[in-house]
Design an enzyme around this catalytic site. Structure first.
Site, PDB file in Angstrom:
ATOM      1  N   LYS A  53       0.832  -1.195   0.000  1.00 49.88           N
ATOM      2  CA  LYS A  53       0.000   0.000   0.000  1.00 49.88           C
ATOM      3  C   LYS A  53       0.877   1.260   0.000  1.00 49.88           C
ATOM      4  CE  LYS A  53      -1.283   1.648   3.772  1.00 49.88           C
ATOM      5  NZ  LYS A  53      -0.758   3.014   3.639  1.00 49.88           N
ATOM      6  N   GLN A  97      -5.285  -2.012  10.199  1.00 56.43           N
ATOM      7  CA  GLN A  97      -5.027  -3.295   9.561  1.00 56.43           C
ATOM      8  C   GLN A  97      -5.546  -4.445  10.433  1.00 56.43           C
ATOM      9  OE1 GLN A  97      -3.881  -3.700   6.519  1.00 56.43           O
ATOM     10  NE2 GLN A  97      -3.907  -5.912   6.680  1.00 56.43           N
ATOM     11  N   ASP A 120     -11.560   1.766   4.143  1.00 56.53           N
ATOM     12  CA  ASP A 120     -11.728   0.315   4.013  1.00 56.53           C
ATOM     13  C   ASP A 120     -13.193  -0.062   3.783  1.00 56.53           C
ATOM     14  OD1 ASP A 120      -9.603  -1.495   4.057  1.00 56.53           O
ATOM     15  OD2 ASP A 120      -9.263  -1.226   6.211  1.00 56.53           O
TER      16      ASP A 120
HETATM   17  N1  GUN Z   1      -6.733  -7.539   6.420  1.00 57.36           N
HETATM   18  C1  GUN Z   1      -6.893  -8.260   5.279  1.00 57.36           C
HETATM   19  N2  GUN Z   1      -7.433  -7.492   4.305  1.00 57.36           N
HETATM   20  C2  GUN Z   1      -7.614  -6.263   4.843  1.00 57.36           C
HETATM   21  C3  GUN Z   1      -8.138  -5.042   4.347  1.00 57.36           C
HETATM   22  O1  GUN Z   1      -8.569  -4.921   3.195  1.00 57.36           O
HETATM   23  N3  GUN Z   1      -8.138  -4.000   5.234  1.00 57.36           N
HETATM   24  C4  GUN Z   1      -7.698  -4.099   6.499  1.00 57.36           C
HETATM   25  N4  GUN Z   1      -7.755  -3.029   7.292  1.00 57.36           N
HETATM   26  N5  GUN Z   1      -7.215  -5.220   7.004  1.00 57.36           N
HETATM   27  C5  GUN Z   1      -7.172  -6.299   6.176  1.00 57.36           C
END
Ligand code: GUN
Length: 293
Positions: A53, A97, A120
């Protein structure tokens, strides 16, 4: 068989975003979009996701910050971090996350995020708006999947779509998105999970099969209709003697055999993964432009 090349489409979208950042922000003397990620502990998949990211953010000209905390951070302290990010006007959107350590209730944390900064799309307000087809942030992986179908002109209206896996992050939201009165959408969607009976027979009726179960190689050629479209969301590190790193990535689908039978398929890696990252960037751009209220 044709590949649904997520890497290629994600690169195209990144170029579009970079142009917009230049024209709508930098050229006008406005600060570029700023995204933050909160990382608790050292889950290897989370470290990889946050690193990808950050790299993508720099490619398109966003500002990116990562807030790192040890796995023993208290829930109270993490709520304070969320409050701080909600209040910080420099930050357009942020993610916490997942997964979080067991002593922290992830629903409590997510509900504390300001829905206008919830890039998200995990906050109940955004999920509710998604169900109602109102403007909102869509969760990144489902958003990436529908964008891939859209950019390859794959019709979803009236099609039988089978989704394997009902996670809150992928299976549940993508099944809702594709059954909405919308384009892409207007499909007849079947969502399979651990209580479903005879998944192979249900999967074999799918015009479009979306696999997000987290079981490596689960989908075999007999579970796929001739000329179906197959979207593989699984990511597994498998030991390999053929790579320098000593492992390679594989999906939930037996790619070698299934790819001979279907019309389109996403590779792993290079399919859904890059689309997820770029969808998060698109959400951040929308947050910076205050398009979601
Ligand atoms: N863990 C696995 N995929 C994601 C996601 O798209 N966002 C977040 N915040 N955590 C994750």
């Amino acid at each position: 068989m044709k590949l649904l090349d997520g890497k290629l489409i994600a690169d195209q979208i990144k170029t579009e975003i970079a142009t917009e950042v230049k024209e709508q922000f930098l050229d006008k003397g406005i600060e570029p979009p700023h995204i933050a990620a909160v990382l608790v502990g050292e889950d290897p998949a989370s470290l990889t996701y946050v690193a990808s990211k950050e790299k993508a953010c720099h490619e398109v000209g966003f500002v990116s910050s990562v807030y790192r905390y040890p796995a023993n951070i208290t829930q109270e302290k993490l709520l304070e971090v969320v409050d701080f990010l909600n209040a910080d006007n420099e930050i357009d959107g942020f993610i916490v996350q997942l997964p979080l350590p067991d002593h922290i209730d992830e629903h409590v944390i997510i509900e504390r995020i300001d829905p206008r900064k919830d890039i998200d799309g995990f906050h109940p307000v955004n999920l509710g708006k998604m169900v109602l087809n109102l403007p909102c942030f869509l969760p990144a992986t489902p958003y990436g999947i529908i964008t891939l179908l859209e950019r390859y002109n794959i019709e979803t209206a009236g099609k039988n779509i089978v989704v394997l896996g009902r996670s809150h992050i992928v299976g549940t939201p993508v099944s809702i998105l594709l059954s909405r009165k919308s384009n892409p959408g207007n499909a007849t969607v079947t969502l399979c999970h651990s209580y479903s009976k005879d998944i192979p027979a249900i999967a074999a009726r799918a015009d479009i099969l979306i696999v997000a179960m987290g079981k490596q190689g689960f989908v075999t050629a007999d579970m796929v209709k001739q000329d179906a479209v197959v979207i593989d969301v699984g990511v597994h590190r498998v030991p390999s003697t053929e790579t320098k790193s000593g492992f390679r990535l594989m999906g939930d689908v037996d790619f070698d055999r299934v790819s001979r039978k279907c019309s389109y398929i996403t590779p792993v890696p290079g399919g859904v993964g890059p689309m997820t990252i770029v969808s998060l960037l698109r959400n951040t751009l929308r947050a910076a432009k205050k398009e979601v209220n």
